[in-house]
Design an enzyme around this catalytic site. Structure first.
Site, PDB file in Angstrom:
ATOM      1  N   ASN A 224     -12.923  12.077   6.340  1.00 27.05           N
ATOM      2  CA  ASN A 224     -13.171  10.690   6.406  1.00 27.05           C
ATOM      3  C   ASN A 224     -13.792   9.944   5.255  1.00 27.05           C
ATOM      4  O   ASN A 224     -13.980  10.901   4.139  1.00 27.05           O
ATOM      5  CB  ASN A 224     -13.968  10.562   7.858  1.00 27.05           C
ATOM      6  CG  ASN A 224     -15.227  11.315   7.803  1.00 27.05           C
ATOM      7  OD1 ASN A 224     -15.934  11.146   6.621  1.00 27.05           O
ATOM      8  ND2 ASN A 224     -15.629  11.831   8.732  1.00 27.05           N
TER       9      ASN A 224
ATOM     10  N   LYS B 282       1.548  26.261   1.492  1.00 33.88           N
ATOM     11  CA  LYS B 282       1.689  24.595   1.152  1.00 33.88           C
ATOM     12  C   LYS B 282       2.942  24.123   2.105  1.00 33.88           C
ATOM     13  O   LYS B 282       3.966  24.531   1.707  1.00 33.88           O
ATOM     14  CB  LYS B 282       1.678  24.501  -0.169  1.00 33.88           C
ATOM     15  CG  LYS B 282       1.704  22.941  -0.650  1.00 33.88           C
ATOM     16  CD  LYS B 282       1.704  22.962  -2.060  1.00 33.88           C
ATOM     17  CE  LYS B 282       2.198  21.435  -2.353  1.00 33.88           C
ATOM     18  NZ  LYS B 282       2.227  21.349  -3.811  1.00 33.88           N
TER      19      LYS B 282
ATOM     20  N   ASP C 105     -13.375  14.485  14.647  1.00 32.55           N
ATOM     21  CA  ASP C 105     -13.295  15.078  16.232  1.00 32.55           C
ATOM     22  C   ASP C 105     -12.228  16.040  16.549  1.00 32.55           C
ATOM     23  O   ASP C 105     -12.500  16.805  17.406  1.00 32.55           O
ATOM     24  CB  ASP C 105     -12.981  13.627  17.065  1.00 32.55           C
ATOM     25  CG  ASP C 105     -13.748  12.293  16.868  1.00 32.55           C
ATOM     26  OD1 ASP C 105     -14.904  12.898  16.953  1.00 32.55           O
ATOM     27  OD2 ASP C 105     -13.558  11.397  16.578  1.00 32.55           O
TER      28      ASP C 105
ATOM     29  N   PHE D 144     -26.333   9.426  15.307  1.00 35.82           N
ATOM     30  CA  PHE D 144     -25.970   8.358  14.675  1.00 35.82           C
ATOM     31  C   PHE D 144     -24.628   7.783  15.249  1.00 35.82           C
ATOM     32  O   PHE D 144     -23.574   8.537  15.684  1.00 35.82           O
ATOM     33  CB  PHE D 144     -25.459   8.607  13.065  1.00 35.82           C
ATOM     34  CG  PHE D 144     -26.554   8.563  12.308  1.00 35.82           C
ATOM     35  CD1 PHE D 144     -26.802   7.216  11.318  1.00 35.82           C
ATOM     36  CD2 PHE D 144     -27.675   9.013  12.508  1.00 35.82           C
ATOM     37  CE1 PHE D 144     -27.836   6.847  10.405  1.00 35.82           C
ATOM     38  CE2 PHE D 144     -29.044   8.709  11.784  1.00 35.82           C
ATOM     39  CZ  PHE D 144     -28.950   7.690  10.749  1.00 35.82           C
TER      40      PHE D 144
ATOM     41  N   PRO E  73     -16.168  21.163  18.349  1.00 42.12           N
ATOM     42  CA  PRO E  73     -17.112  21.204  19.178  1.00 42.12           C
ATOM     43  C   PRO E  73     -17.910  19.841  19.014  1.00 42.12           C
ATOM     44  O   PRO E  73     -18.110  19.358  17.938  1.00 42.12           O
ATOM     45  CB  PRO E  73     -18.001  22.369  18.925  1.00 42.12           C
ATOM     46  CG  PRO E  73     -17.321  22.917  17.364  1.00 42.12           C
ATOM     47  CD  PRO E  73     -16.010  22.417  17.440  1.00 42.12           C
ATOM     48  N   ASP E  74     -18.701  19.503  20.114  1.00 41.02           N
ATOM     49  CA  ASP E  74     -19.702  18.401  19.974  1.00 41.02           C
ATOM     50  C   ASP E  74     -21.071  19.007  19.625  1.00 41.02           C
ATOM     51  O   ASP E  74     -21.874  19.181  20.316  1.00 41.02           O
ATOM     52  CB  ASP E  74     -19.783  17.782  21.182  1.00 41.02           C
ATOM     53  CG  ASP E  74     -20.734  16.316  21.291  1.00 41.02           C
ATOM     54  OD1 ASP E  74     -21.587  16.230  20.558  1.00 41.02           O
ATOM     55  OD2 ASP E  74     -20.311  15.383  21.893  1.00 41.02           O
ATOM     56  N   ILE E  75     -21.372  19.000  18.366  1.00 45.02           N
ATOM     57  CA  ILE E  75     -22.596  19.625  17.776  1.00 45.02           C
ATOM     58  C   ILE E  75     -23.953  18.852  18.388  1.00 45.02           C
ATOM     59  O   ILE E  75     -24.758  19.563  18.873  1.00 45.02           O
ATOM     60  CB  ILE E  75     -22.795  19.525  16.231  1.00 45.02           C
ATOM     61  CG1 ILE E  75     -21.666  20.392  15.696  1.00 45.02           C
ATOM     62  CG2 ILE E  75     -23.895  20.172  15.852  1.00 45.02           C
ATOM     63  CD1 ILE E  75     -21.358  20.122  14.310  1.00 45.02           C
TER      64      ILE E  75
ATOM     65  N   LYS F 152     -23.026   6.201  24.106  1.00 50.11           N
ATOM     66  CA  LYS F 152     -23.107   7.571  23.261  1.00 50.11           C
ATOM     67  C   LYS F 152     -24.401   8.036  23.574  1.00 50.11           C
ATOM     68  O   LYS F 152     -24.577   9.259  23.977  1.00 50.11           O
ATOM     69  CB  LYS F 152     -22.647   7.201  21.767  1.00 50.11           C
ATOM     70  CG  LYS F 152     -22.934   8.811  21.050  1.00 50.11           C
ATOM     71  CD  LYS F 152     -22.319   8.262  19.608  1.00 50.11           C
ATOM     72  CE  LYS F 152     -22.282   9.757  18.809  1.00 50.11           C
ATOM     73  NZ  LYS F 152     -21.755   9.546  17.255  1.00 50.11           N
TER      74      LYS F 152
END
Length: 406
Positions: free
Chosen positions: A210, A289, A279, A324, A306-308, A338
């Site tokens: 990102n 490759k 995500d 955040f 995983p959702d840390i 959230k």
């Protein structure tokens, strides 16, 4: 401008590291400080008073009796007007003067006459000079007088040798200066921070990532250090330098970040999840490759990372958590949702299009009481404000341990 209104006397003693003092002077001024330079005669052999006067915008002082002052007492006037005296570079000879109270020039006399004004030194010398028992004895005496010791660093030296004794870099000394003036709201606390993006490999040469630059997380790590905390940073790939005084762990993927955080999270008082964690990851990663073919012939399969933050928040006796939320719309709704879903006391919201890859941010703090907007600030300034808000809320939560949203 985190040093706005601060008056600093910058003392230079004889040493090749004087070239760094020119940049240090300007960087202190960039943060709002008013800098007056005092030089020893030896320092003038390495950099000229004219240079330092041009950089500081103030007269440079060298002589003990200076007729530019009505009473000719520069050693009294300068020390009484200053908020901090920094000697950078500080030679082995000048350390000996400080240790034994010698005062045979303006700078040493000024240090002896400084009264309540704090003194910091940035040692700079050959590695053998630094290691010599005499220098180490002098160092102990100087420390006992409550002098701040900033450095030295280690690395290559002008003599061609390598080791301890280098003067810290100007950016590091600026950080030390800001930290000196920063309230120690997190003194003794252990803070764990994630920052940057994660990269999820498609094949050995391609990744999905990102636009996160990591600037906000790095700024928060620096601000937490300046507030007195012991800070550990777990960071994805960025082009940024590690904040001074911060321990760092480098990772690439979300699962690596998850492993690094969960291995140690229980040891910390505060966890601040700033990283823009992917995500999903590519579950059908190719060891070879992918060749350039018609995209319709390429099929990527995804699995959830995983959702840390949620896992750290669920730890028994875990750290006080801050999240955040970078959204593109409906910020208030999504951020509060959230926060409640992850069961954390505070979440910091902003609009992704305004903050990603930018040097400024407009934060909104979301807690049980509602939302608390902050003005548009540079990320460094916003980080400082945020750390102070976290410290206030952490203190309240410790007074009311049964109330997670206190």
């Amino acid at each position: 401008m985190r040093l706005k209104g601060k008056r600093i006397v910058l003392g230079l003693t004889g040493g090749i590291a004087c070239y760094k003092s020119a940049e240090l002077c300007r960087r202190l001024m960039d943060h709002g400080a008013d800098v007056t330079v005092v030089m020893t005669e030896a320092a003038c052999h390495f950099i000229t008073p004219t240079t330092m006067q041009a950089l500081s915008g103030n007269p440079v002082f060298i002589e003990t009796l200076d007729s530019r002052m009505d009473n000719s007492m520069a050693h009294i006037n300068l020390s009484r007007q200053a908020d901090l005296i920094i000697i950078a570079p500080c030679s082995a000879d000048f350390m000996a003067k400080l240790a034994h109270g010698l005062a045979d020039d303006l700078l040493s006399t000024l240090c002896l006459a400084r009264g309540d004004c704090s003194l910091a030194i940035a040692p700079a010398m050959n590695r053998e000079m630094w290691a010599h028992p005499a220098t180490q004895r002098n160092l102990s005496l100087i420390k006992s007088d409550s002098t701040l010791i900033w450095g030295p660093g280690t690395g290559s030296q002008a003599c061609g040798e390598t080791g301890d004794g280098r003067m810290l870099e100007p950016a590091q000394l600026v950080s030390e200066t800001i930290a000196f003036f920063t309230p120690k709201a997190l003194l003794g606390k252990r803070v764990l921070i994630t920052a940057g993006p994660t990269e999820e490999p498609i094949d050995p040469v391609r990744v999905i990532s990102n636009k996160s630059s990591g600037k906000m997380g790095y700024a928060i790590a620096q601000a937490a250090h300046e507030a007195g905390a012991q800070v550990s940073l777990v960071t994805g790939p960025t082009a940024l330098s590690v904040p001074y005084g911060v321990d760092v762990t480098y990772v690439q993927t979300a699962r690596q970040m998850h492993q690094a955080v969960l291995a140690d999270a229980y040891r910390y008082d505060v966890f601040i999840a700033v990283a823009a964690v992917a995500d999903w990851y590519v579950s059908n990663y190719s060891e070879q490759k992918h060749k350039k073919v018609d995209p319709s012939g390429l099929s990527l399969e995804f699995a959830q990372n995983p959702d840390i933050l949620a896992e750290v928040a669920a730890l028994p006796d875990g750290p006080w958590c801050v999240g955040f939320a970078a959204e593109t719309n409906n910020l208030s709704e999504y951020a509060q949702s959230k926060r409640q879903r992850k069961n954390i006391p505070l979440i910091v919201g902003n609009l992704a299009q305004d903050t990603m890859n930018a040097d400024t941010t407009t934060m909104i703090l979301f807690d049980e009481q509602g939302e608390h907007p902050m003005p548009k600030l540079t990320k460094d300034e916003a980080a400082g404000h945020l750390i102070q808000q976290i410290a206030l809320r952490l203190a309240k939560s410790q007074q009311n341990p049964d109330n997670v949203d206190a």
